[in-house]
Design a protein around this motif. Sequence first.
Motif, mmCIF file in Angstrom:
data_model
loop_
_atom_site.group_PDB
_atom_site.id
_atom_site.type_symbol
_atom_site.label_atom_id
_atom_site.label_comp_id
_atom_site.label_asym_id
_atom_site.label_seq_id
_atom_site.Cartn_x
_atom_site.Cartn_y
_atom_site.Cartn_z
ATOM 1 N N UNK A 167 1.048 11.848 -6.117
ATOM 2 C CA UNK A 167 1.418 13.178 -5.630
ATOM 3 C C UNK A 167 0.958 14.284 -6.584
ATOM 4 N N UNK A 168 0.870 13.963 -7.869
ATOM 5 C CA UNK A 168 0.468 14.952 -8.878
ATOM 6 C C UNK A 168 -1.037 14.958 -9.131
ATOM 7 N N UNK A 169 -1.786 14.122 -8.403
ATOM 8 C CA UNK A 169 -3.236 14.068 -8.604
ATOM 9 C C UNK A 169 -3.620 13.295 -9.848
ATOM 10 N N UNK A 170 -2.754 12.420 -10.311
ATOM 11 C CA UNK A 170 -3.004 11.635 -11.516
ATOM 12 C C UNK A 170 -3.731 10.345 -11.212
ATOM 13 N N UNK A 171 -3.402 9.313 -11.969
ATOM 14 C CA UNK A 171 -4.049 8.015 -11.777
ATOM 15 C C UNK A 171 -2.994 6.919 -11.573
ATOM 16 N N UNK A 172 -3.399 5.877 -10.876
ATOM 17 C CA UNK A 172 -2.627 4.641 -10.812
ATOM 18 C C UNK A 172 -3.566 3.512 -11.200
ATOM 19 N N UNK A 173 -3.009 2.526 -11.878
ATOM 20 C CA UNK A 173 -3.816 1.420 -12.380
ATOM 21 C C UNK A 173 -3.140 0.126 -11.979
ATOM 22 N N UNK A 217 -8.182 3.655 -0.616
ATOM 23 C CA UNK A 217 -8.599 4.661 -1.597
ATOM 24 C C UNK A 217 -9.593 5.630 -0.953
ATOM 25 N N UNK A 218 -10.589 5.106 -0.267
ATOM 26 C CA UNK A 218 -11.594 5.948 0.404
ATOM 27 C C UNK A 218 -10.956 6.831 1.481
ATOM 28 N N UNK A 219 -10.017 6.258 2.239
ATOM 29 C CA UNK A 219 -9.368 6.999 3.319
ATOM 30 C C UNK A 219 -8.670 8.248 2.789
ATOM 31 N N UNK A 220 -8.188 8.172 1.576
ATOM 32 C CA UNK A 220 -7.496 9.303 0.956
ATOM 33 C C UNK A 220 -8.457 10.244 0.223
ATOM 34 N N UNK A 221 -9.725 9.854 0.134
ATOM 35 C CA UNK A 221 -10.710 10.679 -0.559
ATOM 36 C C UNK A 221 -10.593 10.590 -2.069
ATOM 37 N N UNK A 222 -9.952 9.530 -2.576
ATOM 38 C CA UNK A 222 -9.779 9.339 -4.014
ATOM 39 C C UNK A 222 -10.984 8.589 -4.585
ATOM 40 N N UNK A 223 -10.956 8.365 -5.881
ATOM 41 C CA UNK A 223 -12.016 7.644 -6.585
ATOM 42 C C UNK A 223 -11.448 6.349 -7.150
ATOM 43 N N UNK A 224 -12.265 5.303 -7.186
ATOM 44 C CA UNK A 224 -11.838 4.007 -7.703
ATOM 45 C C UNK A 224 -12.824 3.540 -8.761
ATOM 46 N N UNK A 225 -12.288 3.170 -9.927
ATOM 47 C CA UNK A 225 -13.089 2.677 -11.038
ATOM 48 C C UNK A 225 -12.539 1.311 -11.428
ATOM 49 N N UNK A 226 -13.440 0.391 -11.759
ATOM 50 C CA UNK A 226 -13.017 -0.927 -12.230
ATOM 51 C C UNK A 226 -13.482 -1.109 -13.661
ATOM 52 N N UNK A 280 0.842 -1.206 0.000
ATOM 53 C CA UNK A 280 0.000 0.000 0.000
ATOM 54 C C UNK A 280 0.874 1.252 0.000
ATOM 55 N N UNK A 281 1.881 1.291 0.841
ATOM 56 C CA UNK A 281 2.768 2.461 0.910
ATOM 57 C C UNK A 281 3.440 2.717 -0.424
ATOM 58 N N UNK A 282 3.873 1.670 -1.094
ATOM 59 C CA UNK A 282 4.534 1.822 -2.392
ATOM 60 C C UNK A 282 3.576 2.357 -3.441
ATOM 61 N N UNK A 283 2.387 1.803 -3.497
ATOM 62 C CA UNK A 283 1.403 2.250 -4.499
ATOM 63 C C UNK A 283 1.082 3.731 -4.316
ATOM 64 N N UNK A 284 0.816 4.144 -3.094
ATOM 65 C CA UNK A 284 0.388 5.515 -2.858
ATOM 66 C C UNK A 284 1.547 6.499 -2.704
ATOM 67 N N UNK A 285 2.778 6.020 -2.890
ATOM 68 C CA UNK A 285 3.950 6.908 -2.924
ATOM 69 C C UNK A 285 4.344 7.250 -4.359
ATOM 70 N N UNK A 286 3.626 6.721 -5.329
ATOM 71 C CA UNK A 286 3.950 6.957 -6.737
ATOM 72 C C UNK A 286 3.831 8.444 -7.079
ATOM 73 N N UNK A 297 -8.221 7.314 -9.245
ATOM 74 C CA UNK A 297 -8.106 8.718 -9.626
ATOM 75 C C UNK A 297 -7.706 9.453 -8.354
ATOM 76 N N UNK A 298 -6.491 9.923 -8.345
ATOM 77 C CA UNK A 298 -5.855 10.389 -7.108
ATOM 78 C C UNK A 298 -6.072 11.878 -6.848
ATOM 79 N N UNK A 299 -7.310 12.259 -6.778
ATOM 80 C CA UNK A 299 -7.649 13.594 -6.304
ATOM 81 C C UNK A 299 -9.027 13.540 -5.674
ATOM 82 N N UNK A 300 -9.335 14.571 -4.927
ATOM 83 C CA UNK A 300 -10.590 14.578 -4.177
ATOM 84 C C UNK A 300 -11.668 15.410 -4.859
ATOM 85 N N UNK A 301 -11.384 15.893 -6.051
ATOM 86 C CA UNK A 301 -12.365 16.688 -6.792
ATOM 87 C C UNK A 301 -13.535 15.812 -7.221
#
Length: 75
Positions: free
Chosen positions: A23-29, A48-57, A13-19, A65-69
């Motif tokens: 940090x730039x508000x982009x995406x990880x897949x 994902x929820x804890x960070x306020x991000x969005x998850x799509x499958x 988890x730490x590795x995935x969310x350290x990408x 989607x790594x932003x809270x907008x």
Amino acid sequence: MDIARTRAPDDWIATIFAAQAVAKGGIVRRDDRWVDREVGRSRFEFEVRRRGFHLVECGGQLIVICNQDGMRVIC
């Protein structure tokens, strides 16, 4: 054939969310089977929820989607 977990779930988890994309508000897949094997779907969704991000499958991929907008699916 089941493939064993490659590292501790917290480290994964730490590795995935350290990408840089995070940090730039982009995406990880990530492949859904990989997520299931490494940390489990519920733990990943929680992180994902804890960070306020969005998850799509889609098509066996989990897309974070790594932003809270607000988000709008166009098509």
